[in-house]
Design a protein around this motif. Sequence first.
Motif, PDB file in Angstrom:
ATOM      1  N   UNK A  69     -17.184 -29.724  65.641  1.00 13.01           N
ATOM      2  CA  UNK A  69     -18.000 -30.488  66.573  1.00 13.01           C
ATOM      3  C   UNK A  69     -19.418 -29.985  66.695  1.00 13.01           C
ATOM      4  N   UNK A  70     -19.805 -28.977  65.873  1.00 11.52           N
ATOM      5  CA  UNK A  70     -21.172 -28.464  65.937  1.00 11.52           C
ATOM      6  C   UNK A  70     -22.149 -29.529  65.464  1.00 11.52           C
ATOM      7  N   UNK A  71     -23.161 -29.805  66.280  1.00 11.62           N
ATOM      8  CA  UNK A  71     -24.198 -30.760  65.913  1.00 11.62           C
ATOM      9  C   UNK A  71     -25.475 -30.363  66.630  1.00 11.62           C
ATOM     10  N   UNK A  72     -26.495 -31.179  66.531  1.00 11.56           N
ATOM     11  CA  UNK A  72     -27.777 -30.892  67.158  1.00 11.56           C
ATOM     12  C   UNK A  72     -28.315 -32.179  67.769  1.00 11.56           C
ATOM     13  N   UNK A  73     -28.886 -32.061  68.954  1.00  9.72           N
ATOM     14  CA  UNK A  73     -29.473 -33.204  69.669  1.00  9.72           C
ATOM     15  C   UNK A  73     -28.463 -34.326  69.875  1.00  9.72           C
ATOM     16  N   UNK A  74     -27.188 -33.966  70.028  1.00 12.61           N
ATOM     17  CA  UNK A  74     -26.109 -34.935  70.287  1.00 12.61           C
ATOM     18  C   UNK A  74     -25.984 -35.983  69.189  1.00 12.61           C
ATOM     19  N   UNK A  75     -26.404 -35.651  67.963  1.00 12.80           N
ATOM     20  CA  UNK A  75     -26.270 -36.597  66.858  1.00 12.80           C
ATOM     21  C   UNK A  75     -24.801 -36.742  66.462  1.00 12.80           C
ATOM     22  N   UNK A  76     -24.348 -37.958  66.122  1.00 18.56           N
ATOM     23  CA  UNK A  76     -22.933 -38.167  65.792  1.00 18.56           C
ATOM     24  C   UNK A  76     -22.591 -37.829  64.348  1.00 18.56           C
ATOM     25  N   UNK A  77     -23.044 -36.688  63.859  1.00 18.43           N
ATOM     26  CA  UNK A  77     -22.662 -36.229  62.528  1.00 18.43           C
ATOM     27  C   UNK A  77     -22.715 -34.703  62.497  1.00 18.43           C
ATOM     28  N   UNK A  78     -21.983 -34.123  61.550  1.00 17.85           N
ATOM     29  CA  UNK A  78     -22.014 -32.679  61.385  1.00 17.85           C
ATOM     30  C   UNK A  78     -23.329 -32.262  60.744  1.00 17.85           C
ATOM     31  N   UNK A  79     -23.689 -30.994  60.931  1.00 15.33           N
ATOM     32  CA  UNK A  79     -24.986 -30.526  60.464  1.00 15.33           C
ATOM     33  C   UNK A  79     -25.089 -30.557  58.946  1.00 15.33           C
ATOM     34  N   UNK A  80     -24.033 -30.097  58.254  1.00 11.97           N
ATOM     35  CA  UNK A  80     -24.074 -30.046  56.796  1.00 11.97           C
ATOM     36  C   UNK A  80     -22.850 -30.721  56.191  1.00 11.97           C
ATOM     37  N   UNK A  81     -22.363 -31.734  56.868  1.00 13.75           N
ATOM     38  CA  UNK A  81     -21.230 -32.501  56.359  1.00 13.75           C
ATOM     39  C   UNK A  81     -21.407 -33.941  56.824  1.00 13.75           C
ATOM     40  N   UNK A  82     -20.354 -34.709  56.808  1.00 18.25           N
ATOM     41  CA  UNK A  82     -20.476 -36.121  57.138  1.00 18.25           C
ATOM     42  C   UNK A  82     -19.895 -36.423  58.518  1.00 18.25           C
ATOM     43  N   UNK A  83     -18.582 -36.628  58.602  1.00 14.55           N
ATOM     44  CA  UNK A  83     -17.990 -37.101  59.852  1.00 14.55           C
ATOM     45  C   UNK A  83     -17.849 -35.974  60.867  1.00 14.55           C
ATOM     46  N   UNK A  84     -18.446 -36.178  62.027  1.00 15.26           N
ATOM     47  CA  UNK A  84     -18.287 -35.249  63.136  1.00 15.26           C
ATOM     48  C   UNK A  84     -16.883 -35.390  63.710  1.00 15.26           C
ATOM     49  N   UNK A  85     -16.301 -34.278  64.149  1.00 12.25           N
ATOM     50  CA  UNK A  85     -14.958 -34.294  64.722  1.00 12.25           C
ATOM     51  C   UNK A  85     -15.031 -33.868  66.185  1.00 12.25           C
TER      52      UNK A  85
END
Length: 414
Positions: A165-181
Amino acid sequence: MLGLMLLLVCPQRVFAQDEQGQGDEVQLNVANFGIGGLAREGEWAGVQVQMQDLGSSSRDIVLRLEIPDEDGDLTQYDRVVTANPGVVQSFWLYCWLPFRSAGSEYTLKAFEAIDQGGSDNPAEIGFRAGRMLGSYQVYNPQIQPANVGLLGVLGTYQLGLEQYGYTISANPWMLFAHELQRTSSGLTIDNLPDRWQGLRSLDTIVWSTATTASHDPGRLTPEKARALREWVQRGGHLVVVLQSSGDPWYLGSHPLRPLLPAVETPKRLEGVDLERYRTLITEDAETPLPSNAVVYSFTPAEDAAQHEAMPILKSQDGETVVVRRLLGSGMVTVVGLPLNHGQLRRVGAPDAEAFWHRVLGLRGDVKRLDQMSKQETSDVQRRSPLSFDEGISRAISKTGTAVQGVFFGVVVFV
């Protein structure tokens, strides 16, 4: 023209006043909108409703959840329940959430159920909604975008899954991957839905605790066990983590026993130094690991088919510590490593890339902000999504065109 407008508006106002006036006879509340309070757009969702009937005798009640669809039409999802006067009861309703439904408001209503009796017409058998007994407005539930994955955890600890679930600025994607979990943790037997539709939005369920009453699989009702089984058969992934304090999964009695991998009774190894399993737990050579832990190893049963007991992870000595069974379109995986160990939690293990990537079949670098270089931090902040089908639905529905035509017709002919 003015008279026509008054005729259309006034009945709506009276109806709204009547609804509010009848709202005290049955008190309603929403305990969970979605599994563990999380739902996803364009997906089935379970809504756990709490109801208290203030009447004096038992009666049948129609619970109805009203959901506006993408065309603006109101869809209604009903369930007939029997009220126990004065007692707070819990029931599940199931509904389909349209895309772009984040921020929407929904209405939950309770009606007196009127028995239509026997009939030669199947459409007339059952109950219909009569007098309204109460209503409850659901404001802004937590609905995730359709491109965000959901993980459910039955237990207290997330076992490293929160790293997805790590992301930045509440973006709906992972930082260095695709689907956020997004992880829905802290689930218990009591807040599991009783139909598979309530589990449909979850890609994976990790059962991390089973030795407490609130997580004991032996407490599953037949309806909840059937829901879990059908969810797996339809593509869900159930991951069971065996605990050091005991094994209620293979040694206990519960309705999910036929779903587990077909192995002999798991071999319990005590006083194990987890250094021999380091590459399965973490990618850091310096992370201290427990030297006195409990590990379970698995041996396929003699009559097990290949898909009923598939080794997933093995130790350096060839012992299988993660085993899997394919069931329909889904799978059930049993983990023998002590992921709940307190020392592992204190050092942030297991690593998602070292362990969960292999078990869940995921890819990509999993990093926190404090683990990234300045260049990486700059790169992820400049990342932007690219949508290929954003305008298709508007083109199909011709948004705005029909409204303009109707308004023009009213002006010309009225």
